[in-house]
Design an enzyme around this catalytic site. Structure first.
Site, PDB file in Angstrom:
ATOM      1  N   HIS A  30     -46.699  26.707   8.514  1.00 42.12           N
ATOM      2  CA  HIS A  30     -46.360  27.025   7.129  1.00 42.12           C
ATOM      3  C   HIS A  30     -47.663  27.161   6.360  1.00 42.12           C
ATOM      4  O   HIS A  30     -48.227  26.174   5.892  1.00 42.12           O
ATOM      5  CB  HIS A  30     -45.457  25.916   6.555  1.00 42.12           C
ATOM      6  CG  HIS A  30     -45.105  26.094   5.105  1.00 42.12           C
ATOM      7  ND1 HIS A  30     -44.163  25.323   4.473  1.00 42.12           N
ATOM      8  CD2 HIS A  30     -45.575  26.944   4.163  1.00 42.12           C
ATOM      9  CE1 HIS A  30     -44.063  25.682   3.207  1.00 42.12           C
ATOM     10  NE2 HIS A  30     -44.930  26.667   2.983  1.00 42.12           N
ATOM     11  N   HIS A  69     -49.787  30.368   3.830  1.00 46.59           N
ATOM     12  CA  HIS A  69     -49.699  31.686   3.205  1.00 46.59           C
ATOM     13  C   HIS A  69     -51.081  32.324   3.238  1.00 46.59           C
ATOM     14  O   HIS A  69     -52.043  31.730   2.712  1.00 46.59           O
ATOM     15  CB  HIS A  69     -49.225  31.550   1.759  1.00 46.59           C
ATOM     16  CG  HIS A  69     -47.898  30.842   1.635  1.00 46.59           C
ATOM     17  ND1 HIS A  69     -46.706  31.512   1.537  1.00 46.59           N
ATOM     18  CD2 HIS A  69     -47.591  29.512   1.635  1.00 46.59           C
ATOM     19  CE1 HIS A  69     -45.712  30.626   1.463  1.00 46.59           C
ATOM     20  NE2 HIS A  69     -46.229  29.400   1.522  1.00 46.59           N
ATOM     21  N   HIS A  81     -38.252  28.580   1.880  1.00 53.40           N
ATOM     22  CA  HIS A  81     -38.705  27.422   1.107  1.00 53.40           C
ATOM     23  C   HIS A  81     -37.490  26.842   0.384  1.00 53.40           C
ATOM     24  O   HIS A  81     -36.812  27.552  -0.367  1.00 53.40           O
ATOM     25  CB  HIS A  81     -39.740  27.842   0.058  1.00 53.40           C
ATOM     26  CG  HIS A  81     -41.095  28.151   0.604  1.00 53.40           C
ATOM     27  ND1 HIS A  81     -41.324  29.065   1.588  1.00 53.40           N
ATOM     28  CD2 HIS A  81     -42.320  27.653   0.271  1.00 53.40           C
ATOM     29  CE1 HIS A  81     -42.626  29.123   1.854  1.00 53.40           C
ATOM     30  NE2 HIS A  81     -43.251  28.278   1.066  1.00 53.40           N
ATOM     31  N   GLU A 113     -38.358  21.831  -2.176  1.00 53.77           N
ATOM     32  CA  GLU A 113     -39.739  21.466  -2.537  1.00 53.77           C
ATOM     33  C   GLU A 113     -39.667  20.867  -3.946  1.00 53.77           C
ATOM     34  O   GLU A 113     -39.854  19.662  -4.117  1.00 53.77           O
ATOM     35  CB  GLU A 113     -40.629  22.714  -2.488  1.00 53.77           C
ATOM     36  CG  GLU A 113     -42.081  22.470  -2.900  1.00 53.77           C
ATOM     37  CD  GLU A 113     -42.895  23.759  -2.965  1.00 53.77           C
ATOM     38  OE1 GLU A 113     -42.303  24.864  -3.006  1.00 53.77           O
ATOM     39  OE2 GLU A 113     -44.147  23.658  -2.999  1.00 53.77           O
ATOM     40  N   ASP A 130     -49.865  24.961   4.042  1.00 57.39           N
ATOM     41  CA  ASP A 130     -49.363  25.729   2.893  1.00 57.39           C
ATOM     42  C   ASP A 130     -50.436  26.663   2.328  1.00 57.39           C
ATOM     43  O   ASP A 130     -50.445  27.852   2.659  1.00 57.39           O
ATOM     44  CB  ASP A 130     -48.795  24.779   1.818  1.00 57.39           C
ATOM     45  CG  ASP A 130     -47.670  25.393   1.005  1.00 57.39           C
ATOM     46  OD1 ASP A 130     -47.267  26.526   1.307  1.00 57.39           O
ATOM     47  OD2 ASP A 130     -47.187  24.724   0.064  1.00 57.39           O
ATOM     48  N   ASP A 131     -51.317  26.156   1.468  1.00 56.79           N
ATOM     49  CA  ASP A 131     -52.352  26.986   0.831  1.00 56.79           C
ATOM     50  C   ASP A 131     -53.645  26.157   0.830  1.00 56.79           C
ATOM     51  O   ASP A 131     -54.011  25.564  -0.203  1.00 56.79           O
ATOM     52  CB  ASP A 131     -51.927  27.320  -0.608  1.00 56.79           C
ATOM     53  CG  ASP A 131     -50.547  27.984  -0.646  1.00 56.79           C
ATOM     54  OD1 ASP A 131     -50.454  29.177  -0.334  1.00 56.79           O
ATOM     55  OD2 ASP A 131     -49.561  27.282  -0.966  1.00 56.79           O
TER      56      ASP A 131
HETATM   57  N1  ADE Z   1     -46.114  30.329  -2.065  1.00 55.02           N
HETATM   58  C1  ADE Z   1     -47.257  29.799  -1.671  1.00 55.02           C
HETATM   59  N2  ADE Z   1     -47.180  28.465  -1.663  1.00 55.02           N
HETATM   60  C2  ADE Z   1     -45.941  28.144  -2.082  1.00 55.02           C
HETATM   61  C3  ADE Z   1     -45.240  26.939  -2.290  1.00 55.02           C
HETATM   62  N3  ADE Z   1     -45.808  25.743  -2.067  1.00 55.02           N
HETATM   63  N4  ADE Z   1     -43.968  27.005  -2.730  1.00 55.02           N
HETATM   64  C4  ADE Z   1     -43.390  28.177  -2.962  1.00 55.02           C
HETATM   65  N5  ADE Z   1     -43.991  29.346  -2.777  1.00 55.02           N
HETATM   66  C5  ADE Z   1     -45.257  29.342  -2.344  1.00 55.02           C
HETATM   67 ZN    ZN Z   2     -45.268  27.572   1.220  1.00 55.62          ZN
END
Ligand code: ADE
Ligand code: ZN
Length: 351
Positions: free
Chosen positions: A17, A19, A197, A200, A278-279
């Site tokens: 997971h 991006h 997603h 969250e 994630d990021d």
């Molecule tokens: N796009 C990138 N990171 C995200 C996240 N944590 N939640 C939803 N969309 C996303």
């Molecule tokens: Zn994400």
């Protein structure tokens, strides 16, 4: 580096997971902006990194979509994908599954062909140069309409064999999975695996919709499922994977402190929990840092860390033959490091 840090960094692991557009390190962001003649609000990597302070998911998404503007050409998509994969390889990732959301880029005039060639080219290089196993997932934005999501599906069909799954991200509250039931049905009808997603920032009901209405193969995040005990039992019975992102949850204030993160509770309920980035630059950590943050907060044992990593390999979108080969790499690593953990390591090989 402590022994446990070295052990975790070296573990053959997954990132299921992440991006691509959320993986641009600050210096690369500045370089890409300069290359495309764009002026950012920040002049230095330090200043940009300093801006990574978020109140919630939306405040992050505002900056994330601003950052997307630096990705314009095929070369840009290639370079950012290559940089992430090199970094992930150094982090011990042997299987990476990458999301990209084409809508941010095609709406500004980047042809889908440029985006796909850049990303797929870098993925091919990572297979060749690092021996990594990599797969691409196409994600759509939940704040846009369902017909727009279906249009993305149409656009990427020429690359069907290069895409391992279709997903959806973006601002969650107010956009329940049910809004996209037809889109996910269309993706499944076209033979794609799916992931979404859910849970969250949104409630347990969204996780339930993801499971029961969208019939997804994995749930991204999923933390909020704990609000519905029947749902937890259902997720555990189905061994539905959750791609949990602890540092993301901390930095987006889904939890106030890492000690409040539900990771251990999710594990205790027998859920198929995986740990992911994630990021990474935005949340200050790749998979190793995520695992170490959990270890620090919960005192995870080596066995529990290996369990999480094994869960990732078990949840990966790969053939069973490839899964066996990837799991064999984990088993070999654990066997080679068994002494480092004394008597506590006896259970490390248990599946
Ligand atoms: N796009 C990138 N990171 C995200 C996240 N944590 N939640 C939803 N969309 C996303
Ligand atoms: Zn994400």
């Amino acid at each position: 580096m402590t022994d446990i840090e070295a052990f975790v960094r070296g573990l053959p692991k997954t990132d299921l997971h992440m991006h691509i557009e959320g993986s641009i390190e600050p210096q690369l962001m500045l370089d890409l902006a300069a290359r495309n003649g764009l002026k950012l609000r920040w002049d230095t990597a330090e200043a940009l990194r300093g801006a990574y302070q978020f109140q919630n998911l939306q405040s992050f998404l505002d900056l994330y979509f601003e950052g997307c503007k630096v990705l314009v050409t095929e070369r840009d998509f290639h370079d950012v994908t290559r940089a992430y994969l090199r970094r992930a390889h150094e982090d011990g990732v042997i299987r990476a599954e990458l999301f990209i959301g084409p809508q941010s880029f095609t709406e500004r005039g980047t042809p889908i062909e440029a985006l796909m060639s850049g990303v797929l080219g870098a993925m091919q290089e990572a297979r060749r140069e690092h021996g990594m196993s990599v797969g691409l997932m196409i994600s759509v934005h939940r704040h846009r309409t369902e017909p727009e999501a279906v249009a993305v599906l149409d656009q990427v069909m020429p690359w069907k064999d290069d895409i391992i799954a279709i997903g959806m991200g973006g601002a969650e509250i107010g956009t329940p999975p049910s809004k996209f039931a037809r889109f996910f049905r269309a993706a499944r009808d076209r033979g794609f695996r799916t992931t979404v997603h859910a849970g969250e920032e949104g409630p347990a009901a969204y996780v339930r919709e993801a499971l029961e209405l969208l019939h997804v193969d994995r749930i991204d995040h999923g933390n909020a499922c704990l609000g519905d005990p029947d749902l937890v039992r259902e997720l555990a019975a189905r061994r539905a994977p959750l791609t949990v992102c602890p540092l993301s949850n901390l930095r987006l204030r889904v939890v106030p402190r890492m000690q409040d993160h539900p990771l251990k509770v999710l594990m205790a309920h027998g859920l198929h929990v995986t740990v992911n980035s994630d990021d990474p630059p935005y949340f200050d950590g790749y998979v190793t840092e995520n695992l170490l943050a959990c270890r620090d907060a919960f005192g995870l044992s080596p066995e529990e860390i290996v369990r999480l990593v094994r869960n990732g390999l078990e949840a990966a979108f790969v053939t069973e033959e490839e899964r066996r080969a990837l799991l064999a790499r984990l088993d070999a690593y654990v066997a080679a490091h068994a002494d480092a953990f004394g008597a506590a390591s006896v259970g490390l090989l248990a599946t």
